[in-house]
Motif scaffolding. Structure first.
Motif, PDB file in Angstrom:
ATOM      1  N   SER A   4      78.752  67.033  44.598  1.00 16.99           N
ATOM      2  CA  SER A   4      77.424  67.203  44.005  1.00 16.99           C
ATOM      3  C   SER A   4      76.373  67.647  45.015  1.00 16.99           C
ATOM      4  O   SER A   4      76.527  67.516  46.221  1.00 16.99           O
ATOM      5  N   ARG A  43      68.045  60.263  31.582  1.00 15.58           N
ATOM      6  CA  ARG A  43      68.597  61.611  31.666  1.00 15.58           C
ATOM      7  C   ARG A  43      68.377  62.339  30.355  1.00 15.58           C
ATOM      8  O   ARG A  43      68.092  61.724  29.316  1.00 15.58           O
ATOM      9  N   PHE A 100      72.498  68.975  40.281  1.00 20.94           N
ATOM     10  CA  PHE A 100      71.702  68.388  39.202  1.00 20.94           C
ATOM     11  C   PHE A 100      70.295  68.157  39.730  1.00 20.94           C
ATOM     12  O   PHE A 100      70.083  67.907  40.917  1.00 20.94           O
ATOM     13  N   LYS A 101      69.320  68.270  38.836  1.00 25.99           N
ATOM     14  CA  LYS A 101      67.908  68.210  39.203  1.00 25.99           C
ATOM     15  C   LYS A 101      67.310  66.887  38.757  1.00 25.99           C
ATOM     16  O   LYS A 101      67.475  66.467  37.608  1.00 25.99           O
ATOM     17  N   LEU A 102      66.593  66.250  39.685  1.00 25.76           N
ATOM     18  CA  LEU A 102      65.977  64.956  39.422  1.00 25.76           C
ATOM     19  C   LEU A 102      64.506  65.026  39.789  1.00 25.76           C
ATOM     20  O   LEU A 102      64.153  65.397  40.907  1.00 25.76           O
ATOM     21  N   ASP A 135      67.356  67.519  34.918  1.00 25.17           N
ATOM     22  CA  ASP A 135      68.437  66.824  34.222  1.00 25.17           C
ATOM     23  C   ASP A 135      68.168  65.335  34.064  1.00 25.17           C
ATOM     24  O   ASP A 135      68.678  64.705  33.136  1.00 25.17           O
ATOM     25  N   MET A 136      67.380  64.768  34.990  1.00 27.52           N
ATOM     26  CA  MET A 136      67.085  63.342  34.917  1.00 27.52           C
ATOM     27  C   MET A 136      65.794  63.041  35.671  1.00 27.52           C
ATOM     28  O   MET A 136      65.269  63.883  36.405  1.00 27.52           O
ATOM     29  N   ALA A 172      65.506  54.898  35.259  1.00 31.46           N
ATOM     30  CA  ALA A 172      66.089  56.240  35.282  1.00 31.46           C
ATOM     31  C   ALA A 172      66.421  56.636  33.850  1.00 31.46           C
ATOM     32  O   ALA A 172      66.832  55.797  33.048  1.00 31.46           O
ATOM     33  N   LEU A 208      61.620  66.829  31.932  1.00 34.99           N
ATOM     34  CA  LEU A 208      62.865  66.410  31.278  1.00 34.99           C
ATOM     35  C   LEU A 208      62.894  66.878  29.830  1.00 34.99           C
ATOM     36  O   LEU A 208      63.919  67.372  29.345  1.00 34.99           O
ATOM     37  N   SER A 234      74.325  63.308  36.308  1.00 36.00           N
ATOM     38  CA  SER A 234      73.153  62.458  36.093  1.00 36.00           C
ATOM     39  C   SER A 234      73.573  61.088  35.581  1.00 36.00           C
ATOM     40  O   SER A 234      73.054  60.053  36.027  1.00 36.00           O
ATOM     41  N   GLN A 235      74.508  61.093  34.650  1.00 36.42           N
ATOM     42  CA  GLN A 235      75.025  59.828  34.110  1.00 36.42           C
ATOM     43  C   GLN A 235      75.654  58.996  35.226  1.00 36.42           C
ATOM     44  O   GLN A 235      75.384  57.795  35.349  1.00 36.42           O
ATOM     45  N   LEU A 287      72.000  67.421  44.973  1.00 38.79           N
ATOM     46  CA  LEU A 287      70.830  66.932  44.247  1.00 38.79           C
ATOM     47  C   LEU A 287      69.581  67.716  44.633  1.00 38.79           C
ATOM     48  O   LEU A 287      69.216  67.792  45.806  1.00 38.79           O
TER      49      LEU A 287
END
Length: 280
Positions: free
Chosen positions: A60, A229, A34-36, A82-83, A227, A76, A241-242, A62
């Motif tokens: 996961s 998402r 997942f991308k932050l 993703d978040m 934060a 986003l 992300s959640q 990140l």
């Protein structure tokens, strides 16, 4: 026809490349990525510390995309990340209202410091408020550095200039277009004023012999991080992300956040949810 198809293919590839999202760093080796997007929490290493613990609990990986708050929210909205972890309350609320972001959650805070040369040519150390400090800088044409990048820091700076009823312009107002740490170092080299977040100051102050904290403590300078998402996208990435947002707000995540920096710098770099004053 073959030549036209080749050209079309190259143009499509160039378009895709132009929109490719680069991971500044990747943490973990799990099956699902997942991308932050965030700025200082990634640059200062907090995100890595959180990700390492989180990845042990999930399958996961990140991807950190380095971007200020404005750019992070744009990424986003476009679905490229993703978040986000950002500090731009008005823009965050608008994102939720418009429906392309959700699960906006307070995760902690720091504060802004107005730093500058020991000589303090604008005498901001005697100001009664950050608004008055900005007025004195403008009225004395003292060198002030701005990131100028629509980051959370830049948004806060613009808000203060508006409250101060001053329009920063001219040779004394220098836009760097750089991130927090780089602009702070430039302010040290050029002996100018700059509004930095306290976390970066703690990490960098040993290397900033020409700067001092000249003003702090105004309630306006509280800097809250939230934060958020995306509301649509890859189901597995959205689920991670959640979970990551929940983790940062949990006892385990808050322990990492509130202790971060103490071992290396002798002081915590972030304030946890329980001790954060909400900034609107």
């Amino acid at each position: 026809m073959a030549y036209r198809a080749l050209i079309t293919g190259l143009l499509c590839f160039a378009t895709l490349s132009a929109h490719a999202i680069e991971c500044k760093a990747s943490y973990g080796d799990g099956q699902v990525e997942f991308k932050l997007a965030t700025g200082s929490p990634g640059e200062l290493g907090l995100l890595k510390a959180l990700a390492e613990d989180f990845n042990q609990r999930h399958d996961s990986r990140l991807c950190w995309v380095k971007a200020g708050s404005g750019k992070s929210l744009s990424l986003l909205k476009s679905g490229d990340v993703d978040m986000v972890m950002v500090h731009a309350p008005a823009a965050e609320k608008q994102a939720v209202e418009q429906g392309w972001a959700t699960q906006r959650t307070l995760i902690g805070s720091n504060e802004f410091y107005l730093v500058g040369p020991s000589s303090d040519p604008a005498e901001v150390r005697h100001a009664r408020s950050i608004t008055q400090a900005y007025q004195q800088i403008a009225d004395s044409s003292a060198l002030f550095l701005s990131r100028g990048d629509n980051s959370g820091t830049h948004k806060k700076e613009r808000m203060i200039w508006e409250k101060a009823q001053r329009s920063p312009q001219g040779q004394w107002y220098r836009v760097t277009g750089k991130f927090m740490r780089a602009t702070l170092r430039q302010a040290n080299q050029q002996q100018g004023y700059f509004m930095t977040d306290s976390s970066t100051w703690v990490a960098e102050k040993a290397n900033l012999s020409k700067l001092k904290v000249l003003f702090a403590g105004d309630p306006i300078l509280v800097n809250t991080y939230h934060a958020l998402r995306g509301s649509q996208g890859d189901a597995a990435a959205i689920t991670l992300s959640q979970h990551f947002i929940d983790f940062v707000g949990s006892e385990a995540g808050q322990s990492i956040l509130t202790q971060y920096g103490k071992a290396d710098h002798g002081a915590a770099m972030y304030t946890g949810i329980a001790d954060t004053t909400i900034s609107h």
